[in-house]
Design a protein around this motif. Structure first.
Motif, short mmCIF file in Angstrom:
data_model
loop_
_atom_site.label_atom_id
_atom_site.label_comp_id
_atom_site.label_asym_id
_atom_site.label_seq_id
_atom_site.Cartn_x
_atom_site.Cartn_y
_atom_site.Cartn_z
N ILE A 382 84.94 38.54 10.69
CA ILE A 382 84.83 37.48 11.50
C ILE A 382 84.10 37.80 12.71
N TRP A 383 84.29 38.94 13.10
CA TRP A 383 83.48 39.42 14.65
C TRP A 383 81.96 39.86 14.51
N GLU A 384 81.41 39.51 13.42
CA GLU A 384 80.21 40.01 13.14
C GLU A 384 78.91 39.13 14.03
N HIS A 385 79.29 37.76 14.22
CA HIS A 385 78.44 36.90 15.26
C HIS A 385 79.41 36.00 15.91
N PRO A 386 79.07 35.63 16.99
CA PRO A 386 79.89 34.72 17.78
C PRO A 386 79.99 33.41 17.05
N ASP A 387 79.05 32.99 16.36
CA ASP A 387 79.12 31.58 15.73
C ASP A 387 80.03 31.60 14.60
N LEU A 388 80.62 32.71 14.00
CA LEU A 388 81.62 32.82 13.11
C LEU A 388 82.98 32.91 13.89
N LEU A 389 83.18 32.89 15.14
CA LEU A 389 84.65 32.92 15.70
C LEU A 389 85.16 31.74 15.57
N PRO A 390 86.66 31.58 15.15
CA PRO A 390 87.40 30.50 15.43
C PRO A 390 87.22 29.75 16.59
N THR A 391 87.54 28.56 16.64
CA THR A 391 87.53 27.74 17.67
C THR A 391 89.02 27.29 18.02
N ALA A 392 89.03 26.69 19.17
CA ALA A 392 90.31 25.94 19.98
C ALA A 392 91.14 25.18 18.50
N GLU A 393 90.34 24.46 18.02
CA GLU A 393 90.72 23.80 16.84
C GLU A 393 91.39 24.60 15.89
N ASP A 394 90.61 25.55 15.41
CA ASP A 394 91.43 26.67 14.60
C ASP A 394 92.55 27.21 14.92
N LEU A 395 92.81 27.46 16.50
CA LEU A 395 94.13 27.90 16.77
C LEU A 395 95.05 26.92 16.52
N ASP A 396 94.77 25.65 16.93
CA ASP A 396 95.74 24.45 16.68
C ASP A 396 96.24 24.51 15.28
N ASP A 397 95.46 24.88 14.33
CA ASP A 397 95.81 24.74 12.82
C ASP A 397 95.38 26.06 12.11
N PRO A 398 95.94 27.07 12.16
CA PRO A 398 95.41 28.54 11.63
C PRO A 398 95.38 28.39 10.15
N ALA A 399 96.37 27.54 9.47
CA ALA A 399 96.20 27.43 8.15
C ALA A 399 95.26 26.74 7.59
N GLY A 400 94.58 26.10 8.53
CA GLY A 400 93.51 25.14 7.81
C GLY A 400 91.98 25.93 8.00
N PHE A 401 91.82 26.78 8.71
CA PHE A 401 90.70 27.75 9.06
C PHE A 401 89.69 27.80 8.02
N SER A 402 90.12 28.42 6.91
CA SER A 402 89.40 28.87 5.72
C SER A 402 88.91 27.62 5.07
N GLN A 403 89.61 26.63 5.02
CA GLN A 403 89.12 25.30 4.13
C GLN A 403 87.93 24.66 5.06
N ARG A 404 88.10 24.56 6.65
CA ARG A 404 87.35 24.03 7.12
C ARG A 404 85.86 24.72 7.29
N ARG A 405 86.01 26.32 7.46
CA ARG A 405 84.88 27.13 7.21
C ARG A 405 84.07 26.92 5.94
N ARG A 406 85.03 26.62 4.85
CA ARG A 406 83.96 26.47 3.55
C ARG A 406 83.37 25.24 3.50
N LEU A 407 83.86 24.13 4.07
CA LEU A 407 83.18 22.84 4.20
C LEU A 407 81.77 23.25 5.14
N VAL A 408 82.05 23.85 6.34
CA VAL A 408 80.82 24.07 7.21
C VAL A 408 79.80 24.88 6.44
N GLU A 409 80.38 25.78 5.74
CA GLU A 409 79.14 26.51 4.82
C GLU A 409 78.53 25.95 3.89
#
Length: 480
Positions: A382-409
Motif C-alpha cells: 500500500i505504501w508504493e504510491h501516495p495515491d494508494l494510501l487509505p483516506t479519512a473515509e477508509d479510517l471511518d470504515d476499515p472493513a470496507g476499504f478493500s471493496q471500495r478499492r476494487r470498485l475504484v480499480e
C-alpha cells in the motif's frame, strides 16, 4: 543612570521610583539579563524569516534546564544493543528490509543539534507566511508620517523582518527545547527529524518508564522497536517524507495572523520578569486562523500521520509479541501519541499544526485487516504510491476499504480500456461479433487462387472450403 541625567536638579524625584514606574527592574543583574535578551533579539540580523541562530541558542538553553546529563558509555552500548535486537525482531513481520542505519544514544542537547535542520525545514514555510502577514498588517496600520520616517531608516519591511524573525526564533527555540525533554527518539512526532540515524534518548526513556511496573530493559526494547520501524518506513518509502512536508507547505501558503493576539501577548509581558516573555510566546502569539483550504490540508496531514503511527503500532505489536509488557506499553504509547503532551502543544501553538495521530486506533485496525486479507507483502505494498494510501473515509470504515478499492480499480480499468481504443482509432468501430463484422481468421482472398487458401471470391468475409479448388472466375467456394 536617571540620577545622572537629572543631575542635582532632581527636586524631589526619586530615580528608583521613576524606573519602577517604567517597568524596569531595580536589580542590576535582572536589568542586565533583560538587556541581553533584547540585544540578542534585535541586534542579530535574521537569515530569512527566522533568526535561526537565536532559535538554536534558545533551544539549547531550554534543553539544559532541569539537568541534561551526558550519555555514558554504558547507556550508549545499551541503546545500540536494543536497536540491533529490534531490527532482528522486525525482519519477520515486514516486507521492508533493514535500513542499515547506525543506532545512536543522544542527550537532549544532542537531539537539538541533530534535529534543528529538520525543524527549520518544517517551520520555514510557516515562518515565511507569518513574516509576510506580519509585515503587511503592521505596514497597513502605520500612519503615513511613520512610514516616511521608517523609510529613511531602511524601510518598515526590513525592521519588521528582524523583529518578526527574532520573535519567531524565540518561540521556535522554546518549543524545540521543550520537546527535547519529552521525546524518546528521532521519530516521536511521526516525522523523521534526523537523516540516516536511529536514536534513543536514555534519560527520557527512563522518565517514560517511571511509575510503570515494567523493567527498564523491556521499556528500552519496546521503544527501540518503534524507532526501528519508523526508520524502515521512512527509508524504504522515499516519497513519504516529501509528502508530509508538502502537506505542511500547502497549509502554510494560506496563513494569516490575528494581530489582536500579538497585542494581548505584549500586554502580558512583564519586563522585570524574563520568563514572562517565554510564557507569552508559549501561548501561541502567532497562532493563525485557519481557512477551509488549510483545514483540508490538515485533515490530509492528520490522516497520513495516523497511517504512519498505525502501521508502526501494528508492526511493534507483532514484533514484541513475546515481550511480557508489550500490551501495557502499547496502550501507553497509543494514549501518549493520540493526546499529545505539553511539548507537542507548544509546537501546535507555534505553527498551528497538531502533529499527532488522533485516529491511531482506526489506522491500526485498518492495517490489521489488510494483513489478514493480503498478508505482509500485500499490506506493505500500500505504501508504493501516495495515491494508494487509505483516506479519512477508509479510517471511518476499515472493513470496507478493500471493496471500495476494487470498485475504484474497476472504474479505472474501464477508463484505461476506453482510452486505449480511442488512441488506436477503434473507439467508433462495432464490437466484435456484431452483424457485418468479420470474424477472426475468416477473411477470404478475392482472387480465388489455387493456393490452398479458402477463397470467397467477393471478399465479404464468408469462408470458402479451403480445399484448394478455386473458381478461376473468382466464384466463391462452398462454405466449410
Amino acid at each position: 543612570m536617571i540620577a545622572r541625567m537629572l543631575g542635582g536638579d532632581a527636586q524631589g524625584f526619586d530615580p528608583q521610583e521613576i524606573a519602577r514606574a517604567a517597568g524596569l527592574p531595580s536589580d542590576p543583574q535582572a536589568m542586565m539579563m533583560m538587556m541581553q535578551q533584547v540585544q540578542a533579539m534585535f541586534s542579530t540580523p535574521s537569515e530569512g524569516p527566522v533568526n535561526w541562530q537565536l532559535a538554536h541558542d534558545h533551544a539549547r538553553r531550554v534543553a539544559a534546564t532541569d539537568n541534561d546529563p551526558a550519555v555514558s558509555p554504558v547507556q550508549r552500548r545499551g541503546v545500540d544493543e536494543a536497536l540491533r535486537l529490534a531490527e532482528m525482531w522486525l525482519d519477520p513481520v515486514t516486507d521492508f528490509p533493514s535500513t542499515g542505519q547506525v543506532g545512536r544514544a543522544w542527550s537532549r542537547a544532542e537531539w537539538v543539534e541533530a534535529t534543528m535542520g529538520t525543524w527549520r525545514r518544517l517551520t520555514e514555510p510557516v515562518a515565511t507566511s507569518i513574516a509576510k502577514a506580519l509585515s503587511e498588517t503592521i505596514s497597513e496600520q502605520l500612519p503615513e508620517e511613520m512610514k516616511s520616517m521608517m523609510g529613511m531608516m531602511g524601510g518598515p519591511s526590513s525592521m519588521l523582518q528582524n523583529i518578526g524573525g527574532a520573535m519567531f526564533g524565540m518561540q521556535l527555540g522554546q518549543a524545540v527545547g521543550a520537546l527535547s525533554k519529552d521525546v524518546v527518539g528521532s521519530t516521536d512526532i511521526g516525522v523523521p527529524l534526523s537523516d540516516e540515524h536511529m536514536a534513543l534518548l536514555p534519560s527520557n526513556v527512563a522518565d517514560f518508564g517511571k511509575g510503570l511496573d515494567v523493567p527498564e530493559q523491556e521499556v528500552m526494547l519496546f521503544l527501540a522497536v518503534r524507532e526501528a520501524a519508523h526508520a524502515r518506513l521512512f527509508t524504504q518509502v522515499p516519497w513519504l517524507t516529501g509528502h508530509l512536508l508538502g502537506t505542511i507547505e500547502r497549509y502554510a501558503r494560506g496563513i494569516h495572523i490575528d494581530m489582536s493576539k500579538i497585542e494581548e501577548a505584549a500586554r502580558d509581558i512583564d519586563p522585570t520578569n524574563p520568563e514572562s516573555m517565554q510564557s507569552a510566546l508559549s501561548q501561541g502569539v502567532f497562532m493563525p486562523e485557519r481557512t477551509p483550504e488549510q483545514d483540508a490540508a490538515l485533515e490530509r496531514l492528520e490522516t497520513v500521520l495516523a497511517l504512519v503511527e498505525g502501521w508502526v503500532d501494528e508492526l511493534t505489536a507483532a514484533a514484541t509479541v513475546n515481550l511480557p509488557s508489550s500490551s501495557a506499553l502499547r496502550e501507553m504509547v497509543r494514549r501518549r501519541r493520540a493526546t499529545g503532551g505539553p511539548a507537542e502543544n507548544a509546537f501546535a501553538s507555534l505553527v498551528g499544526l497538531e502533529l499527532r495521530p488522533r485516529r491511531l486506533r482506526d489506522a491500526a485496525s485498518l492495517w490489521s485487516l489488510l494483513f489478514e486479507e493480503r498478508g505482509i507483502q500485500g499490506r506493505d505494498a500500500i505504501w508504493e504510491h501516495p495515491d494508494l494510501l487509505p483516506t479519512a473515509e477508509d479510517l471511518d470504515d476499515p472493513a470496507g476499504f478493500s471493496q471500495r478499492r476494487r470498485l475504484v480499480e474497476s472504474s479505472e480499468a474501464d477508463v484505461d480500456a476506453a482510452l486505449e481504443r480511442l488512441l488506436s482509432g477503434d473507439f467508433d468501430a462495432p464490437a466484435a461479433g456484431a452483424p457485418g463484422t468479420p470474424t477472426s481468421g475468416t477473411t477470404g482472398d478475392a482472387d480465388g487462387a489455387d493456393d490452398g487458401t479458402a477463397g470467397d471470391g467477393d471478399g465479404d468475409g464468408t469462408a470458402g472450403d479451403g480445399d484448394g479448388t478455386a473458381g478461376g472466375d473468382g466464384r466463391p467456394g462452398s462454405p466449410s
